[in-house]
Design an enzyme around this catalytic site. Structure first.
Site, PDB file in Angstrom:
ATOM      1  CG  ASP A  26      -1.714   1.239   1.400  1.00  0.00           C
ATOM      2  OD1 ASP A  26      -2.290   1.704   0.397  1.00  0.00           O
ATOM      3  OD2 ASP A  26      -1.744   1.782   2.523  1.00  0.00           O
ATOM      4  CG  ASP A  28      -1.510   7.732   0.727  1.00  0.00           C
ATOM      5  OD1 ASP A  28      -0.452   8.167   0.250  1.00  0.00           O
ATOM      6  OD2 ASP A  28      -2.633   8.005   0.249  1.00  0.00           O
ATOM      7  CG  ASP A 211      -2.199   2.185   6.251  1.00  0.00           C
ATOM      8  OD1 ASP A 211      -3.138   2.970   6.551  1.00  0.00           O
ATOM      9  OD2 ASP A 211      -1.698   2.156   5.116  1.00  0.00           O
TER      10      ASP A 211
END
Length: 320
Positions: A26, A28, A211
């Site tokens: 991922d 960000d 996250d």
């Protein structure tokens, strides 16, 4: 410019059979240590933050919950047309975004090991490309799957023609996905299915770094595959790894999912959808024991991290 501390490029030993590994990041708060979308607004037009928060609350305006890509398209257009933010200013802002030095060292090491890598992100093409170009690692990734973006000419408040970045969802509006875990613009589980077809994940160990809630769908699928592989006595080296930011949405969501399954009684309808008994006469004790063991198999491949050093360790030392 982003600062890269080469002192963090640790001399980590080579992994065995590294070509059987596929790393997915991922973007960000995972690969970088910030949200690239909100970063540009906070840095260039902080006065627009209240407006952004307000439109995100109200679904009647078309920018409500689950419509983040549409929100960003609106906010960037507002910045560039009404507040005169230029393309160059946008690029320079992205070049200063925070990132753990250890993450850069990790990417260099994985690239040196010739481990294929992909980015699957809810950001957008231009933001990711600008940051990777700054870091001089844009050729490290075999695939970057994210929301579409391009510059278009439009008139600003003074009637001048200026370039404006427009952001469009990865998932076509006229062909929505049906996943209930993912936002409308991008189902990362579907993306992982496409990557599976291309890179044959059945013959690889997938390491997923994430996250947020949007990472739950692919990670639950990867961990569920571990259970199937273990039950079939598959090669242990093919067990997938989920490296999730500690106590963030992905970590909590994965733990909640498998803990819920762990609490269910084997043989019930809820569990039968995941684990099918070979016989209706299976002994209760044995079923419960196998059920608990299966859940443990999934959770032991979840590796929480809080900083770049821990993430580096999660990937490089938990692969062997």
């Amino acid at each position: 410019m982003l600062y890269i501390d080469k002192a963090h490029c640790l001399d980590i030993p080579l992994l065995s059979d590294t070509m059987n590994v596929f790393a997915v990041f991922d973007f960000d708060w995972s690969l970088i240590n910030e949200n690239s979308d909100t970063w540009v607004i906070e840095q260039l037009c902080p006065q627009l933050i209240p407006h952004m928060k307000e439109i995100c609350k109200d679904p009647s305006n078309g920018y409500g919950p689950g419509q983040w890509t549409k929100v960003m398209d609106h906010m960037i257009s507002l910045m560039m047309l009404e507040h005169k933010v230029t393309k160059q200013q946008l690029k320079e802002c992205l070049q200063t975004i925070p990132i753990f030095d250890e993450n850069i060292a990790l990417l260099h090491k994985l690239h040196d090991l010739k481990i294929p890598m992909a980015i699957v992100s809810d950001a957008n093409e231009y933001f990711i490309d600008a940051i990777l170009e700054t870091l001089k690692i844009n050729d490290y990734f075999s695939r970057v799957i994210t929301n579409k973006s391009s510059f278009e000419m439009a008139k600003d408040g003074d009637g001048n023609e200026v370039e404006v970045l427009r952001v469009r969802p990865h998932q076509p509006v006229d062909a929505p996905h049906s996943c209930t875990l993912c936002p409308v613009n991008l189902c990362k589980g579907l993306v992982m299915n496409d990557l599976d077809c291309e890179y044959r994940f059945s013959n690889r160990r997938v390491v997923y770094v994430g996250d947020g809630g949007g990472d739950r769908c692919p990670c639950i699928a990867l961990l569920s595959r571990n259970i199937s592989n273990a039950d079939a006595n598959a090669d242990p080296s093919l067990m997938n790894k989920v490296c999730c930011r500690k106590d963030w949405s992905l970590h909590k969501g994965v733990l909640k999912h498998f803990t819920r399954l762990q609490s269910l009684t084997p043989g019930t309808d809820a569990v039968q959808s995941v684990f099918t008994s070979n016989t209706m006469e299976m002994e209760t004790h044995k079923a419960e024991e196998e059920h608990q063991h299966s859940m443990h198999k999934a959770l032991q491949h979840v590796h929480p991290w809080e900083n770049g050093e821990q993430l580096q360790d999660c990937i490089m030392h938990n692969l062997v």
